[in-house]
Design an enzyme around this catalytic site. Structure first.
Site, short mmCIF file in Angstrom:
data_model
loop_
_atom_site.label_atom_id
_atom_site.label_comp_id
_atom_site.label_asym_id
_atom_site.label_seq_id
_atom_site.Cartn_x
_atom_site.Cartn_y
_atom_site.Cartn_z
N GLN B 155 0.83 -1.20 0.00
CA GLN B 155 0.00 0.00 0.00
C GLN B 155 0.87 1.26 0.00
OE1 GLN B 155 -1.61 -1.78 3.54
NE2 GLN B 155 -3.67 -1.26 2.84
N TYR B 342 13.87 -12.11 46.85
CA TYR B 342 13.67 -13.55 46.70
C TYR B 342 14.55 -14.04 45.56
CZ TYR B 342 9.47 -13.94 49.59
OH TYR B 342 8.60 -13.96 50.62
N GLY B 455 3.31 -19.43 52.37
CA GLY B 455 3.11 -20.21 51.15
C GLY B 455 3.91 -21.49 51.11
N ASN B 491 3.32 -18.46 44.47
CA ASN B 491 4.42 -18.56 45.41
C ASN B 491 5.74 -18.08 44.83
OD1 ASN B 491 4.92 -19.11 48.02
ND2 ASN B 491 4.77 -21.32 47.85
#
Lengths: 265, 561
Positions: B155, B342, B455, B491
């Site tokens: 196009q 963590y 957890g 967890n």
């Protein structure tokens, strides 16, 4: 023959202490007055009435319910107390108790308690006066060394940090300090100053802490020497695995039977 | 024990750097309580917060705002050494917001889709009678590399994207057919023979891929920063369709175009991550749908250093923990500043490395070469117990190590990861490795009377029951489990490790890939912005502020801040 709970395997002092904590057969070492305890907890002013969340059960006209007939309300529930907490932190440097054994003690020996067990802290939520009974029993007993354990509602990472130079557990909020050989608490669980000095007594000597502790350590009772506990752990692992897979075969492969042997490495 | 690898307390050097001048084995210390002033980065933050407040007239960062005005950092604030690297950074530098390399790692995953070419070629040949040859494929590759970044083709008078803003976007091709690969312009080819030249990995991959042909599509980073991961397949498919139209002189409106579009969007498209169910409601190519097997395949260290399976395994852990803990659970799911520490425990200070090499050496000495230990519970019990006991004793013997991993969840994740990774390498089986993970959790909890946060009482105490289950709603082989597996869905401190020991099993078996050979080849591409062979090195560069990411808007915004 009446059943006698065995509570826990092992023959070392750590295992013996674990059995003591679980059974509730614990030695009282010190006295903390009711008002001092209330101040340290920080939930209400010493001497104040217990705030309540509902009228006494006896005035509420409870429905006819078989469970209610079976279970006698705790004093706190009967009075309509709100639910409040006490939370302990225990140093990993041979503090007498550990989170799980605090929880076992609470769940086995006290009614209406909701223990929560984490790595650095152990919380019990209960109706306020029930919680105070539990906390008082715990803090006055051999389960707690005021130098290596403490009431801490927040910032509990001291459990794994090196001890302060005076041998007490580090506390960022400095809720307690050593004064004249005694541990003095002048802030409540969340570090808000209180208007009194609560004397929690003398901290245990290093030797006494090691004698009363429930944690295995290389500088105390070595975990890997406690074969019966490790074998028990192996058995738990085996059973949880096999009962989730093929329960019908679980007994054939249990510890000490069949082709697979589980014994401490 | 004869050590094959340097597993004897290699974390000590990092501790010496962190706790300079202190006795690492001393259980007592004088706490200075110097607050935030002891950290250069915190001082920088404090100054920046003051400037922000002055500029906008609304207060912002203030390290003195804490309980009763007490500053955070009342103990020693220590820096972090990236494992295996000499680079030392501040903890703050490992939050993904502060680390452009971490952002780019996820961007590179999110903006990738693998699209098969064979369905399109069959449509062109069988339905339209057109000829597909290496020359036409080269023509198509030229067209698609023009248009994929957002340029117009077919196009006229179309709005386009600035090439400088999307310079990270491209398409390459790969195949198991050496003859075809040789005839494609090398700039467009991911060279399997060259990139996987160790341990016959190239032959294994080509055998798995066969004569099929695939496009590795990487849409612009800036696009996935504005849109979700589901947009990757749609952006890619639209541009692929237009490129086919241009390259094969098709009618833009003929019905065969629909077949090409369907192939590019669905039938031949391989998303990097699956769509999540409504309760978690994420599109494809979002982290919650990334399987552990795919995550392990994206990391490339296995082809660089196959003789050291631990190294690869821990690069996967670094990749997975950052993505799953810091970005997915820490931000997408939980919100707030998230769960950086963590994850950092798993890829800093050589701790997990030390513990895993110890377990690996133990297994080598007891069971022999990688992947040869019996695949049973006894092996998991043995390796995991010994690895966990060694790690616990290290924490006990080095109080600074225990202080470094000040949270039980960190320690639990590290001990269980080392156990599972060692078990995975020893057995070559991810399910046995998973059993080793749970074994470690039980040993840890019972020894110290503590584990991780709430957890850990959930998934780590009941998870063993699903180790051997392959039913879709109860279990699955670990390669196909992922962040949205029911027991793992909430967890932190687990999912990256699961990806790690998924990889460990295949590194131990000395496979060429873990789950999908196409993903493995796609991410071997050296043209990617983030180098998936050296995850921790890239994080270090991000932390040292030397990593140059893609997707920046510098070209179209005023200079300076």
């Amino acid at each position: 023959m009446a059943y006698k709970p065995q509570y826990y395997p092992g023959s070392s002092s750590v295992a013996v202490n674990r059995r003591k904590h679980m059974s509730g057969d614990i030695e009282k070492l010190r006295t903390v007055s009711d008002d001092d305890l209330v101040a340290a907890l920080g939930h209400r002013a010493p001497g104040a009435d217990y705030p309540s969340t509902h009228p006494p059960l006896a005035e509420m006209g409870e429905p006819d319910c078989p469970i209610r007939q079976l279970v006698e309300p705790t004093p706190g529930a009967a009075a309509g107390d709100r639910v409040r907490y006490s939370q302990f932190t225990d140093s990993m440097y041979s503090a007498p108790s550990t989170p799980y054994f605090r929880s076992y003690y609470a769940a086995i020996n006290h009614r209406g308690v909701d223990p929560g067990t984490l790595s650095g802290r152990q919380i019990v939520e209960a109706r306020e006066r029930d919680m105070e009974v539990y906390t008082k029993a715990t803090i006055e007993s051999e389960m707690t060394c005021p130098g290596l354990a403490g009431l801490r509602g927040c910032t509990v990472h001291g459990h794994s940090l090196r001890l302060d130079e005076d041998g007490t557990m580090f506390d960022m909020l400095q809720r307690v300090h050593l004064e004249g050989g005694n541990i003095i608490e002048d802030k409540d669980q969340v570090g808000v100053p209180i208007d009194r000095k609560v004397n929690l007594g003398k901290p245990m000597t290093e030797a006494e802490a090691k004698k009363r502790t429930t944690i295995y350590r290389t500088d105390g009772v070595r975990y890997r020497t406690e074969e019966e506990v490790l074998d028990h752990v192996h058995l738990v692992h085996h059973r949880r695995t096999m009962y989730g897979f093929r329960p019908e075969n679980a007994s054939e492969t249990a510890a000490g039977t069949g082709d697979i042997k589980y014994h401490t490495v | 024990m004869t050590y094959k690898y340097p597993s004897e307390k290699i974390f000590v050097e990092a501790l010496r750097e962190k706790f300079a001048g202190l006795d690492l084995s001393e259980q007592k210390v004088k706490y200075v309580r110097a607050g935030y002033l002891q950290s250069a980065r915190k001082r920088e933050f404090q100054a920046a917060g003051e400037r922000v407040a002055e500029k906008r007239g609304i207060k912002q960062y203030d390290a003195n705002v804490h309980l009763g005005g007490m500053t955070l950092g009342q103990r020693q604030l220590v820096p972090y050494k990236l494992s295996t690297r000499p680079d030392i950074v501040e903890g703050d530098d490992l939050h993904y917001v502060n680390n452009p390399a971490m952002q780019q790692m996820w961007d590179d995953m999110k903006r990738t889709i693998i699209v098969g070419m064979d369905l399109a070629h069959e449509t062109l040949e069988k339905r339209l009678g057109k000829e597909v040859t290496p020359e036409t494929i080269n023509g198509y590759m030229e067209a698609v590399n023009h248009t994929m970044p957002g340029a117009a083709i077919v196009q006229e008078h179309m709005v386009e994207t600035h090439p400088g803003l999307v310079d990270d976007c491209y398409v390459k091709i790969f195949t198991g057919d050496d003859e075809l690969a040789d005839e494609i312009d090398p700039q467009y080819v991911i060279n399997i023979n060259k990139l996987f030249d160790k341990e016959d990995q190239n032959e294994k991959l080509k055998a798995a891929i066969g004569k099929t042909t695939w496009q590795a599509v990487h849409i612009p980073t800036i696009v996935v920063r504005s849109c979700d991961g589901g947009n990757t397949s749609r952006w890619s498919a639209m541009q692929i369709g237009m490129s086919f139209i241009a390259a094969y002189n098709m009618c833009a409106g003929e019905a065969a175009v629909a077949d090409l579009a369907f192939a590019a969007k669905h039938a031949a498209a391989i998303q990097m991550a699956e769509m999540l169910p409504a309760r978690r409601a994420r599109s494809p190519n979002e982290p919650g749908g990334l399987s552990f097997g795919y995550c392990a395949d994206m990391v490339q260290t296995m082809r660089i250093k196959p003789e050291d399976p631990v190294w690869y395994t821990l690069e996967v852990v670094a990749c997975g923990t950052m993505l799953y803990d810091q970005i997915w659970l820490g931000s997408y799911m939980s919100g707030g500043v998230g769960f950086t520490q963590y994850a950092t425990a798993a890829y800093t200070n050589d701790v997990l490395d030390d513990f895993t090499y110890y377990g690996y050496d133990y297994a080598l000495n007891k069971y022999g070469p990688d992947g040869t230990a019996p695949n049973d519970l006894a092996t998991a019990t043995d390796i995991a117990t010994e690895t966990t006991l060694n790690g616990m004793e290290s924490y006990e013997d080095y109080p600074t190590l225990l202080e470094d991993h000040f949270g039980g969840s960190q320690r639990a994740g590290i001990l269980a990861a080392a156990s599972a990774c060692a078990t995975g390498i020893a057995t070559g089986n991810a399910q046995v490795a998973l059993s080793g993970w749970y074994m470690s959790m039980y040993v840890h909890k019972e020894g110290w009377g503590r584990l991780g946060f709430f957890g850990y009482d959930l998934q780590d105490q009941c998870g063993a029951t699903n180790v051997c289950s392959y039913q879709g709603d109860e279990g699955e082989c670990l390669e196909l489990r992922g962040a949205n597996y029911p027991n793992y869905a909430m967890n932190v401190g687990h999912q990256g490790e699961y990806a790690g020991f998924t990889g460990a099993a295949h590194a131990g078996a000395h496979d060429a890939y873990c789950c999908n050979p196409l993903v493995k080849v796609c991410f071997a591409d050296p043209s990617l912005v983030f180098d998936f062979s050296y995850i921790r090195r890239e994080y270090a560069k991000g932390g040292m502020r030397t990593f140059r990411p893609a997707g920046e808007r510098s070209l179209v915004i005023p200079a300076g801040i």
